[in-house]
Design a protein around this motif. Structure first.
Motif, PDB file in Angstrom:
ATOM      1  N   PRO A 157       0.822  -1.229   0.000  1.00 25.60           N
ATOM      2  CA  PRO A 157       0.000   0.000   0.000  1.00 25.60           C
ATOM      3  C   PRO A 157       0.847   1.267   0.000  1.00 25.60           C
ATOM      4  N   ALA A 158       1.960   1.262   0.760  1.00 23.64           N
ATOM      5  CA  ALA A 158       2.816   2.454   0.807  1.00 23.64           C
ATOM      6  C   ALA A 158       3.454   2.696  -0.566  1.00 23.64           C
ATOM      7  N   GLY A 159       3.967   1.630  -1.174  1.00 20.77           N
ATOM      8  CA  GLY A 159       4.581   1.764  -2.493  1.00 20.77           C
ATOM      9  C   GLY A 159       3.576   2.257  -3.521  1.00 20.77           C
ATOM     10  N   ALA A 160       2.354   1.730  -3.456  1.00 18.01           N
ATOM     11  CA  ALA A 160       1.313   2.156  -4.396  1.00 18.01           C
ATOM     12  C   ALA A 160       1.050   3.650  -4.263  1.00 18.01           C
ATOM     13  N   SER A 161       1.018   4.145  -3.022  1.00 17.03           N
ATOM     14  CA  SER A 161       0.697   5.559  -2.825  1.00 17.03           C
ATOM     15  C   SER A 161       1.794   6.452  -3.404  1.00 17.03           C
ATOM     16  N   PHE A 162       3.060   6.047  -3.270  1.00 20.33           N
ATOM     17  CA  PHE A 162       4.132   6.883  -3.814  1.00 20.33           C
ATOM     18  C   PHE A 162       4.207   6.768  -5.343  1.00 20.33           C
ATOM     19  N   THR A 163       3.842   5.600  -5.877  1.00 20.02           N
ATOM     20  CA  THR A 163       3.794   5.475  -7.337  1.00 20.02           C
ATOM     21  C   THR A 163       2.697   6.381  -7.895  1.00 20.02           C
ATOM     22  N   ALA A 164       1.545   6.384  -7.233  1.00 21.76           N
ATOM     23  CA  ALA A 164       0.447   7.260  -7.672  1.00 21.76           C
ATOM     24  C   ALA A 164       0.877   8.721  -7.578  1.00 21.76           C
ATOM     25  N   LEU A 165       1.622   9.055  -6.510  1.00 19.65           N
ATOM     26  CA  LEU A 165       2.098  10.440  -6.350  1.00 19.65           C
ATOM     27  C   LEU A 165       3.061  10.807  -7.485  1.00 19.65           C
ATOM     28  N   ALA A 166       3.951   9.885  -7.834  1.00 15.80           N
ATOM     29  CA  ALA A 166       4.889  10.157  -8.929  1.00 15.80           C
ATOM     30  C   ALA A 166       4.128  10.408 -10.232  1.00 15.80           C
ATOM     31  N   LEU A 167       3.099   9.596 -10.487  1.00 16.89           N
ATOM     32  CA  LEU A 167       2.316   9.763 -11.718  1.00 16.89           C
ATOM     33  C   LEU A 167       1.559  11.093 -11.700  1.00 16.89           C
ATOM     34  N   ALA A 168       0.934  11.416 -10.554  1.00 10.61           N
ATOM     35  CA  ALA A 168       0.110  12.631 -10.474  1.00 10.61           C
ATOM     36  C   ALA A 168       0.979  13.887 -10.598  1.00 10.61           C
ATOM     37  N   THR A 169       2.115  13.917  -9.890  1.00  6.75           N
ATOM     38  CA  THR A 169       2.969  15.107  -9.980  1.00  6.75           C
ATOM     39  C   THR A 169       3.613  15.196 -11.363  1.00  6.75           C
ATOM     40  N   GLY A 170       3.861  14.043 -11.979  1.00  7.42           N
ATOM     41  CA  GLY A 170       4.387  14.043 -13.335  1.00  7.42           C
ATOM     42  C   GLY A 170       3.400  14.664 -14.311  1.00  7.42           C
ATOM     43  N   MET A 171       2.103  14.374 -14.109  1.00  9.21           N
ATOM     44  CA  MET A 171       1.072  14.969 -14.963  1.00  9.21           C
ATOM     45  C   MET A 171       1.028  16.483 -14.767  1.00  9.21           C
ATOM     46  N   LEU A 172       1.131  16.915 -13.496  1.00 14.15           N
ATOM     47  CA  LEU A 172       1.092  18.357 -13.205  1.00 14.15           C
ATOM     48  C   LEU A 172       2.315  19.068 -13.786  1.00 14.15           C
ATOM     49  N   TRP A 173       3.391  18.342 -13.945  1.00 17.94           N
ATOM     50  CA  TRP A 173       4.609  18.898 -14.526  1.00 17.94           C
ATOM     51  C   TRP A 173       4.530  18.859 -16.057  1.00 17.94           C
ATOM     52  N   GLY A 174       3.950  17.787 -16.579  1.00 13.26           N
ATOM     53  CA  GLY A 174       3.905  17.601 -18.024  1.00 13.26           C
ATOM     54  C   GLY A 174       3.022  18.614 -18.727  1.00 13.26           C
ATOM     55  N   LYS A 175       1.896  18.961 -18.101  1.00 12.72           N
ATOM     56  CA  LYS A 175       0.960  19.869 -18.767  1.00 12.72           C
ATOM     57  C   LYS A 175       1.615  21.207 -19.141  1.00 12.72           C
ATOM     58  N   PRO A 176       2.242  21.919 -18.196  1.00 10.81           N
ATOM     59  CA  PRO A 176       2.814  23.205 -18.597  1.00 10.81           C
ATOM     60  C   PRO A 176       4.093  23.079 -19.439  1.00 10.81           C
ATOM     61  N   MET A 177       4.886  22.024 -19.251  1.00 10.73           N
ATOM     62  CA  MET A 177       6.173  21.934 -19.953  1.00 10.73           C
ATOM     63  C   MET A 177       6.051  21.229 -21.287  1.00 10.73           C
ATOM     64  N   TRP A 178       5.493  20.025 -21.292  1.00  7.31           N
ATOM     65  CA  TRP A 178       5.367  19.279 -22.554  1.00  7.31           C
ATOM     66  C   TRP A 178       4.194  19.790 -23.390  1.00  7.31           C
ATOM     67  N   GLY A 179       3.108  20.142 -22.669  1.00  8.22           N
ATOM     68  CA  GLY A 179       1.882  20.511 -23.359  1.00  8.22           C
ATOM     69  C   GLY A 179       0.810  19.447 -23.249  1.00  8.22           C
ATOM     70  N   ALA A 180       1.067  18.381 -22.462  1.00  6.32           N
ATOM     71  CA  ALA A 180       0.062  17.327 -22.280  1.00  6.32           C
ATOM     72  C   ALA A 180       0.213  16.727 -20.886  1.00  6.32           C
ATOM     73  N   TYR A 181      -0.944  16.370 -20.280  1.00  5.84           N
ATOM     74  CA  TYR A 181      -0.885  15.703 -18.979  1.00  5.84           C
ATOM     75  C   TYR A 181      -0.287  14.298 -19.120  1.00  5.84           C
ATOM     76  N   TRP A 182      -0.678  13.636 -20.194  1.00  6.25           N
ATOM     77  CA  TRP A 182      -0.325  12.224 -20.317  1.00  6.25           C
ATOM     78  C   TRP A 182      -0.025  11.867 -21.760  1.00  6.25           C
ATOM     79  N   VAL A 183       0.985  11.061 -21.993  1.00  4.44           N
ATOM     80  CA  VAL A 183       1.204  10.434 -23.297  1.00  4.44           C
ATOM     81  C   VAL A 183       1.552   8.969 -23.018  1.00  4.44           C
ATOM     82  N   TRP A 184       1.325   8.112 -23.987  1.00  2.00           N
ATOM     83  CA  TRP A 184       1.617   6.685 -23.778  1.00  2.00           C
ATOM     84  C   TRP A 184       3.038   6.376 -24.213  1.00  2.00           C
ATOM     85  N   ASP A 185       4.025   7.042 -23.617  1.00  2.00           N
ATOM     86  CA  ASP A 185       5.402   6.664 -23.929  1.00  2.00           C
ATOM     87  C   ASP A 185       5.853   5.575 -22.957  1.00  2.00           C
ATOM     88  N   ALA A 186       7.054   5.038 -23.183  1.00  2.00           N
ATOM     89  CA  ALA A 186       7.466   3.842 -22.449  1.00  2.00           C
ATOM     90  C   ALA A 186       7.618   4.112 -20.949  1.00  2.00           C
TER      91      ALA A 186
END
Lengths: 164, 56, 247
Positions: free
Chosen positions: C98-127
Motif C-alpha cells: 500500500p505504501a509503495g502504491a501511494s508513492f507510485t500514484a504520487l509520482a504519476l500525479a505530480t508528473g502529470m502536473l509537470w507535463g501539462k505546462p512543460m510538454w503541453g500534455a498531462y499524459w502520453v503513452w510513452d514507455a
C-alpha cells in the motif's frame, strides 16, 4: 535436494522464465512500442507515410518561420535527416529553436509533415539562468544533442549515424 | 512571503497542487497505519479481557 | 551476529525494535523532507528553461525513486519469504504494497502536473509513463491479492509470488528512456558523467529523496507491526503486550 533447495530452484526458474519472455517480447516489439519516429525513419521509408503518426526531433535553429496567426513552419532534425513541419495551433511554453519536440500529424503529398499537435521534450539538464548565460550562449544556441532521438533503421544506418 | 513566491512565475496552479498532493500522501501513509494500530490494540485488549473473564 | 539476527527476527523482539525505530525514522524523514522542500521552493534558483515549474521535481523525483526502491525491497523480501518462509519477510511484502502504491500514484500525479505546462500534455503513452503505470497496477495487485485471502500466510505467499514476477518491470521503468523514444527526458542524477543539475538545485533534491526514504521505512515498520499483531493475536507475547500499551 532439500525442500528449501527445491523451492529456491522453482522460484529462480520462474523469475528467469518471466524475465526471458519479457526480454524476447520487448526485443520483438520494440519497433511497435516506440512512442515516436524520427526524420531518419521516414527517410529510410521504415514507416507507413500516409498514416497519422508521432514524429520527434529538434527544431533546427534558424528555420522557424511564423505565418499568419499561429501558423508556423520549421525543419525538424535528428542530426541526420531533416523534415519540414507545418503547424497551426497552441505551442507549449518550452517550444523554441533548438528544442526537442514531438509532433503528431501526417505527411502530405509534397513531403511536409502537417502537425495537429506539438509537444515539447525537455532535456535532462537543470541550471539557473545566470549559469546558463555563463555556459557560452553560442554553445547553448548551436547545441544539437540528438541522443534522445533514436532511429529504428537498419544496423548500417544506425552505425553511420553513430559514427563521429 | 512576497506575492511573487506564491505566484511561482505563473506556474502556481501546477506547483502548489503537486506539493499539496505530496503532503497528503505523506499524511495518509503515516496516519492510516497509526490509527489501525490503535484500533487493533484496543480490540485485542477487549478480546483478551473477555477470555480472561472466562478463565477465572 | 547470527544469534542476534535470529533474536531480532522473532516477532516479539522485532515488534519492540520497530516500535523504537519507527518514530526516529519518522522524525529524521520529516526533518529532511522539510529541509528539502524549503531548499527546493525558496533557496533553489529557477531553471533557465522551465522557470519555477521545475520545482515540482522535489516531489516528483523522490516519489518516483521510492516507487522503484520500494518495489525492489518488496521483491527481495518476496524471494526470502518464498524460499525460507520467514514470517517477517512476508510482513515486509504485505506492508510495502500500500505504501509503495501511494508513492507510485504520487509520482504519476505530480508528473502529470509537470507535463501539462512543460510538454503541453498531462499524459502520453510513452514507455516511461506506461511502465510506471504498470508498476502502480502491480502494487495494487499485491494489495488486492492480500485482501482476497482469509488466511494471512497463504495470502502473503501469493502476494510474494506476484511481487517477485512483477520485478521484471523495475529495470524496464528505469531503462525505458534509454531503450525507447520517449517524451520523458533521460536520467539527471544517476547517469554517466555525473548529475546534469547545478549544485544549488541538487542538494534539496537529494535531501528530499533521503527524507522520503526514511519516512517510507518508518511507514513500512508501522504496517509490519500491525501485520504481526493481527497474525499473532492469540500468542502469549501479544497478550502480555496489549494491556500495558492500551492502559
Amino acid at each position: 535436494m532439500t525442500r528449501r533447495q527445491r523451492r529456491t530452484a522453482a522460484v529462480v526458474v520462474l523469475v528467469a522464465g518471466v524475465a526471458a519472455a519479457t526480454a524476447l517480447a520487448v526485443t520483438a516489439f520494440r519497433k511497435n512500442m516506440m512512442y515516436f519516429y524520427t526524420p531518419s525513419d521516414l527517410a529510410a521509408r521504415d514507416v507507413p507515410v500516409s498514416a497519422v503518426m508521432d514524429l520527434g526531433g529538434l527544431v533546427e535553429p534558424g528555420t522557424l518561420k511564423h505565418g499568419t496567426g499561429l501558423a508556423i513552419r520549421f525543419m525538424m532534425t535528428d542530426c541526420h535527416h531533416q523534415m519540414p513541419v507545418a503547424y497551426d495551433g497552441v505551442l507549449p511554453d518550452l517550444f523554441r529553436e533548438g528544442q526537442g519536440v514531438v509532433a503528431t500529424g501526417h505527411l502530405n503529398a509534397d513531403g511536409t509533415f502537417v502537425a495537429s499537435r506539438i509537444l515539447a521534450k525537455h532535456d535532462s539538464s537543470y541550471m539557473p539562468p545566470n549559469v546558463a548565460r555563463q555556459v557560452k550562449a553560442a554553445e547553448l544556441q548551436g547545441r544539437k544533442d540528438c541522443a534522445a532521438f533514436k532511429t529504428l533503421g537498419d544496423k548500417a544506418m544506425t552505425a553511420a549515424r553513430d559514427a563521429p | 512571503m512576497n506575492p511573487g513566491f506564491w505566484a511561482m512565475g505563473g506556474y502556481a496552479v501546477y506547483v502548489w497542487p503537486a506539493y499539496a498532493l505530496g503532503l497528503a500522501v505523506l499524511a495518509w501513509n503515516w496516519l492510516v497505519p497509526e490509527a489501525h494500530r490503535r484500533a487493533l490494540l484496543r480490540r485485542l485488549d477487549e478480546d483478551h479481557e473477555e477470555t480472561r473473564g472466562i478463565g477465572t | 551476529m547470527w544469534l542476534w539476527f535470529h533474536r531480532l527476527a522473532s516477532p516479539p523482539s522485532f515488534y519492540r525494535f520497530a516500535g523504537i525505530l519507527a518514530p526516529w525514522l519518522l522524525a529524521i524523514g520529516l526533518t529532511a523532507i522539510a529541509a528539502g522542500f524549503y531548499g527546493g521552493l525558496v533557496l533553489a534558483p529557477a531553471d533557465y528553461q522551465q522557470g519555477d515549474a521545475f520545482r515540482i521535481i522535489y516531489v516528483h523525483v523522490p516519489a518516483a525513486w521510492l516507487s522503484l526502491l520500494g518495489y525492489s525491497a518488496m521483491a527481495v523480501a518476496a524471494f526470502v519469504a518464498l524460499v525460507w518462509r520467514i514470517k517477517l519477510a512476508e510482513a515486509v511484502v504485505v506492508a510495502s504494497a500500500p505504501a509503495g502504491a501511494s508513492f507510485t500514484a504520487l509520482a504519476l500525479a505530480t508528473g502529470m502536473l509537470w507535463g501539462k505546462p512543460m510538454w503541453g500534455a498531462y499524459w502520453v503513452w510513452d514507455a516511461r509513463l506506461t511502465s510506471e503505470l504498470v508498476l502502480l497496477f502491480l502494487y495494487l495487485g499485491v494489495v488486492a491479492l492480500n485482501s482476497a485471502f482469509s488466511d494471512p500466510r497463504a495470502g502473503a505467499r501469493a502476494c510474494a509470488l506476484l511481487a517477485l514476477v512483477g520485478a521484471v518491470n523495475v529495470p524496464i521503468v528505469h531503462y525505458s528512456v534509454v531503450w525507447w523514444n520517449s517524451l520523458h527526458q533521460g536520467a539527471t542524477v544517476f547517469k554517466p558523467g555525473g548529475p546534469s543539475i547545478s549544485p544549488g538545485m541538487l542538494w534539496p533534491l537529494l535531501t528530499a529523496a533521503f527524507g522520503f526514504t526514511m519516512f517510507y521505512a518508518a511507514v513500512v515498520l508501522r504496517r509490519m507491526q500491525n501485520e504481526l499483531l493481527i497474525r499473532e493475536r492469540n500468542s502469549l507475547w501479544v497478550r502480555e503486550l496489549v494491556p500495558v500499551v492500551a492502559a
